[in-house]
Design a protein around this motif. Structure first.
Motif, PDB file in Angstrom:
ATOM      1  N   ILE A 107       0.834  -1.207   0.000  1.00  0.00           N
ATOM      2  CA  ILE A 107       0.000   0.000   0.000  1.00  0.00           C
ATOM      3  C   ILE A 107       0.867   1.254   0.000  1.00  0.00           C
ATOM      4  O   ILE A 107       0.599   2.210  -0.740  1.00  0.00           O
ATOM      5  CB  ILE A 107      -0.949   0.002   1.211  1.00  0.00           C
ATOM      6  N   LEU A 108       1.915   1.265   0.810  1.00  0.00           N
ATOM      7  CA  LEU A 108       2.789   2.436   0.848  1.00  0.00           C
ATOM      8  C   LEU A 108       3.518   2.626  -0.480  1.00  0.00           C
ATOM      9  O   LEU A 108       3.713   3.750  -0.941  1.00  0.00           O
ATOM     10  CB  LEU A 108       3.803   2.303   1.992  1.00  0.00           C
ATOM     11  N   ARG A 109       3.919   1.515  -1.111  1.00  0.00           N
ATOM     12  CA  ARG A 109       4.591   1.617  -2.408  1.00  0.00           C
ATOM     13  C   ARG A 109       3.667   2.243  -3.447  1.00  0.00           C
ATOM     14  O   ARG A 109       4.068   3.133  -4.196  1.00  0.00           O
ATOM     15  CB  ARG A 109       5.037   0.224  -2.866  1.00  0.00           C
ATOM     16  N   ARG A 110       2.415   1.786  -3.488  1.00  0.00           N
ATOM     17  CA  ARG A 110       1.455   2.357  -4.434  1.00  0.00           C
ATOM     18  C   ARG A 110       1.190   3.823  -4.118  1.00  0.00           C
ATOM     19  O   ARG A 110       1.079   4.654  -5.020  1.00  0.00           O
ATOM     20  CB  ARG A 110       0.138   1.569  -4.394  1.00  0.00           C
ATOM     21  N   THR A 111       1.121   4.150  -2.834  1.00  0.00           N
ATOM     22  CA  THR A 111       0.862   5.533  -2.427  1.00  0.00           C
ATOM     23  C   THR A 111       1.988   6.443  -2.881  1.00  0.00           C
ATOM     24  O   THR A 111       1.756   7.501  -3.474  1.00  0.00           O
ATOM     25  CB  THR A 111       0.718   5.635  -0.896  1.00  0.00           C
ATOM     26  N   PHE A 112       3.225   6.046  -2.618  1.00  0.00           N
ATOM     27  CA  PHE A 112       4.364   6.886  -2.973  1.00  0.00           C
ATOM     28  C   PHE A 112       4.561   6.972  -4.474  1.00  0.00           C
ATOM     29  O   PHE A 112       4.993   7.987  -5.003  1.00  0.00           O
ATOM     30  CB  PHE A 112       5.636   6.381  -2.285  1.00  0.00           C
ATOM     31  N   GLU A 113       4.224   5.890  -5.184  1.00  0.00           N
ATOM     32  CA  GLU A 113       4.388   5.892  -6.644  1.00  0.00           C
ATOM     33  C   GLU A 113       3.533   6.969  -7.297  1.00  0.00           C
ATOM     34  O   GLU A 113       3.993   7.728  -8.122  1.00  0.00           O
ATOM     35  CB  GLU A 113       4.040   4.514  -7.217  1.00  0.00           C
ATOM     36  N   TYR A 114       2.269   7.042  -6.923  1.00  0.00           N
ATOM     37  CA  TYR A 114       1.446   8.026  -7.608  1.00  0.00           C
ATOM     38  C   TYR A 114       1.496   9.390  -6.958  1.00  0.00           C
ATOM     39  O   TYR A 114       1.159  10.389  -7.570  1.00  0.00           O
ATOM     40  CB  TYR A 114       0.003   7.555  -7.799  1.00  0.00           C
ATOM     41  N   SER A 115       1.952   9.511  -5.699  1.00  0.00           N
ATOM     42  CA  SER A 115       2.063  10.828  -5.091  1.00  0.00           C
ATOM     43  C   SER A 115       3.242  11.606  -5.662  1.00  0.00           C
ATOM     44  O   SER A 115       3.321  12.825  -5.540  1.00  0.00           O
ATOM     45  CB  SER A 115       2.217  10.711  -3.569  1.00  0.00           C
ATOM     46  N   GLU A 116       4.168  10.887  -6.324  1.00  0.00           N
ATOM     47  CA  GLU A 116       5.304  11.556  -6.944  1.00  0.00           C
ATOM     48  C   GLU A 116       4.929  12.229  -8.266  1.00  0.00           C
ATOM     49  O   GLU A 116       5.664  13.058  -8.783  1.00  0.00           O
ATOM     50  CB  GLU A 116       6.431  10.543  -7.177  1.00  0.00           C
ATOM     51  N   SER A 117       3.779  11.856  -8.836  1.00  0.00           N
ATOM     52  CA  SER A 117       3.343  12.469 -10.087  1.00  0.00           C
ATOM     53  C   SER A 117       2.851  13.891  -9.816  1.00  0.00           C
ATOM     54  O   SER A 117       2.085  14.118  -8.902  1.00  0.00           O
ATOM     55  CB  SER A 117       2.208  11.648 -10.718  1.00  0.00           C
ATOM     56  N   THR A 118       3.295  14.849 -10.627  1.00  0.00           N
ATOM     57  CA  THR A 118       2.908  16.239 -10.398  1.00  0.00           C
ATOM     58  C   THR A 118       2.114  16.828 -11.563  1.00  0.00           C
ATOM     59  O   THR A 118       1.590  17.928 -11.449  1.00  0.00           O
ATOM     60  CB  THR A 118       4.159  17.111 -10.168  1.00  0.00           C
ATOM     61  N   ASN A 119       2.027  16.129 -12.671  1.00  0.00           N
ATOM     62  CA  ASN A 119       1.326  16.682 -13.826  1.00  0.00           C
ATOM     63  C   ASN A 119      -0.154  16.343 -13.766  1.00  0.00           C
ATOM     64  O   ASN A 119      -0.566  15.348 -13.175  1.00  0.00           O
ATOM     65  CB  ASN A 119       1.940  16.147 -15.122  1.00  0.00           C
ATOM     66  N   ASN A 120      -0.958  17.208 -14.384  1.00  0.00           N
ATOM     67  CA  ASN A 120      -2.388  16.973 -14.455  1.00  0.00           C
ATOM     68  C   ASN A 120      -2.715  16.068 -15.634  1.00  0.00           C
ATOM     69  O   ASN A 120      -1.934  15.921 -16.574  1.00  0.00           O
ATOM     70  CB  ASN A 120      -3.141  18.291 -14.618  1.00  0.00           C
ATOM     71  N   ILE A 121      -3.884  15.470 -15.567  1.00  0.00           N
ATOM     72  CA  ILE A 121      -4.392  14.693 -16.689  1.00  0.00           C
ATOM     73  C   ILE A 121      -5.844  15.123 -16.888  1.00  0.00           C
ATOM     74  O   ILE A 121      -6.569  15.348 -15.918  1.00  0.00           O
ATOM     75  CB  ILE A 121      -4.286  13.170 -16.418  1.00  0.00           C
ATOM     76  N   SER A 122      -6.252  15.286 -18.146  1.00  0.00           N
ATOM     77  CA  SER A 122      -7.595  15.809 -18.386  1.00  0.00           C
ATOM     78  C   SER A 122      -8.311  15.023 -19.472  1.00  0.00           C
ATOM     79  O   SER A 122      -7.700  14.360 -20.316  1.00  0.00           O
ATOM     80  CB  SER A 122      -7.525  17.280 -18.790  1.00  0.00           C
ATOM     81  N   TYR A 123      -9.619  15.123 -19.440  1.00  0.00           N
ATOM     82  CA  TYR A 123     -10.483  14.554 -20.474  1.00  0.00           C
ATOM     83  C   TYR A 123     -11.572  15.588 -20.749  1.00  0.00           C
ATOM     84  O   TYR A 123     -12.411  15.858 -19.889  1.00  0.00           O
ATOM     85  CB  TYR A 123     -11.089  13.230 -20.014  1.00  0.00           C
ATOM     86  N   LYS A 124     -11.495  16.188 -21.941  1.00  0.00           N
ATOM     87  CA  LYS A 124     -12.386  17.280 -22.312  1.00  0.00           C
ATOM     88  C   LYS A 124     -12.297  18.380 -21.253  1.00  0.00           C
ATOM     89  O   LYS A 124     -11.239  18.923 -21.033  1.00  0.00           O
ATOM     90  CB  LYS A 124     -13.791  16.754 -22.562  1.00  0.00           C
ATOM     91  N   ASP A 125     -13.390  18.694 -20.545  1.00  0.00           N
ATOM     92  CA  ASP A 125     -13.344  19.796 -19.590  1.00  0.00           C
ATOM     93  C   ASP A 125     -13.197  19.322 -18.148  1.00  0.00           C
ATOM     94  O   ASP A 125     -13.432  20.080 -17.206  1.00  0.00           O
ATOM     95  CB  ASP A 125     -14.604  20.658 -19.717  1.00  0.00           C
ATOM     96  N   VAL A 126     -12.783  18.075 -17.945  1.00  0.00           N
ATOM     97  CA  VAL A 126     -12.605  17.525 -16.603  1.00  0.00           C
ATOM     98  C   VAL A 126     -11.110  17.301 -16.375  1.00  0.00           C
ATOM     99  O   VAL A 126     -10.431  16.723 -17.214  1.00  0.00           O
ATOM    100  CB  VAL A 126     -13.371  16.197 -16.420  1.00  0.00           C
ATOM    101  N   ILE A 127     -10.610  17.771 -15.236  1.00  0.00           N
ATOM    102  CA  ILE A 127      -9.171  17.715 -14.946  1.00  0.00           C
ATOM    103  C   ILE A 127      -8.933  16.972 -13.647  1.00  0.00           C
ATOM    104  O   ILE A 127      -9.650  17.170 -12.665  1.00  0.00           O
ATOM    105  CB  ILE A 127      -8.582  19.143 -14.831  1.00  0.00           C
ATOM    106  N   ILE A 128      -7.891  16.133 -13.635  1.00  0.00           N
ATOM    107  CA  ILE A 128      -7.429  15.507 -12.399  1.00  0.00           C
ATOM    108  C   ILE A 128      -6.070  16.086 -12.043  1.00  0.00           C
ATOM    109  O   ILE A 128      -5.131  16.028 -12.836  1.00  0.00           O
ATOM    110  CB  ILE A 128      -7.315  13.975 -12.535  1.00  0.00           C
ATOM    111  N   ASP A 129      -5.980  16.682 -10.870  1.00  0.00           N
ATOM    112  CA  ASP A 129      -4.719  17.170 -10.329  1.00  0.00           C
ATOM    113  C   ASP A 129      -4.043  15.978  -9.656  1.00  0.00           C
ATOM    114  O   ASP A 129      -4.424  15.554  -8.570  1.00  0.00           O
ATOM    115  CB  ASP A 129      -4.994  18.292  -9.323  1.00  0.00           C
ATOM    116  N   ARG A 130      -3.053  15.418 -10.323  1.00  0.00           N
ATOM    117  CA  ARG A 130      -2.416  14.192  -9.824  1.00  0.00           C
ATOM    118  C   ARG A 130      -1.654  14.431  -8.528  1.00  0.00           C
ATOM    119  O   ARG A 130      -1.563  13.535  -7.689  1.00  0.00           O
ATOM    120  CB  ARG A 130      -1.455  13.653 -10.894  1.00  0.00           C
TER     121      ARG A 130
END
Length: 228
Positions: A117-140
């Motif tokens: 669980i900690l490995r998965r948590t740290f893996e994606y918490s290191e991502s800083t770029n956003n990802i979007s689909y049309k007008d919906v945005i995820i702040d990674r």
């Protein structure tokens, strides 16, 4: 690097002492509540990296405290309980837990779950770029979804579900693909667990005007599609 902080909420002294000694031997920094009526206050003070939470506790049960923690934090939470019924596991997931382990349990198995669980948590918490689909945005970086000047905080599971679909919009993902990515080989997971996560996520999206973002392909899986 600072030690990883684990907050153990367990009222059985024998189990607590065994957990504390075992995790400290693995260089984890262990914290416990000062009082079982102030579990959340101690959580805020400690700001742990992971929570081990019993279901049966004095004053309020673990489901209550999980719900309180989830109002302000996406910290990984593992339930530890003597109750092995599927209903209890589904309830735990519905409250926002990441995993559930039944007493009596093997300490090495618990350690493996904590590390995964900690490995998965740290893996994606290191991502800083956003990802979007049309007008919906995820702040990674913040695990927040943005739409029409509104924001919703995502749990780790919700984040990973949406991240998969945002990376390949309109692709139908099989249920097995979600379960493999998010929970890997944890034996705790069954088909209902994904359903509960999707239902909770859809409710969050609906609250900010995204009622039909996640669609179901009957007997196959899920995908995102937005008409704008």
């Amino acid at each position: 690097m600072d030690p990883i902080k684990v907050y153990i909420v367990e009222d059985d002294d024998v189990i607590l002492k065994a957990l504390k000694k075992f995790l400290q031997n693995w260089s984890y920094e262990v914290h416990t509540p000062d009082d079982f009526s102030t579990v959340y206050e101690k959580f805020e003070k400690v700001n742990p990296d992971l929570v081990l939470l019993d279901v049966s506790l004095p004053f309020f049960n673990g489901y209550y405290w999980c719900e309180q923690i989830r109002k302000s934090s996406n910290v990984p939470i593992i339930f530890i309980s003597s109750a092995d019924e599927n209903l209890n596991k589904i309830m735990a997931m519905n409250m926002g837990a990441d995993d559930y382990i039944t007493k009596p349990f093997d300490l090495e198995l618990l350690l493996a779950k904590i590390k995964a669980i900690l490995r998965r948590t740290f893996e994606y918490s290191e991502s800083t770029n956003n990802i979007s689909y049309k007008d919906v945005i995820i702040d990674r970086d913040r695990m927040v979804l943005k739409f029409a000047n509104e924001e919703i905080s995502l749990s780790k599971n919700e984040y990973l579900i949406l991240e998969m679909m945002f990376e390949y919009p309109e692709k139908v993902f099989r249920r097995e693909e979600f379960m493999d990515k998010i929970w890997q080989t944890d034996e705790f997971i069954d088909d209902n667990t994904l359903t509960v996560n999707i239902m909770r996520l859809r409710k969050k999206l609906e609250d900010i005007g995204l009622k039909d973002l996640i669609k179901t392909k009957k007997k196959v899986g899920y995908y995102i599609e937005r008409d704008v």
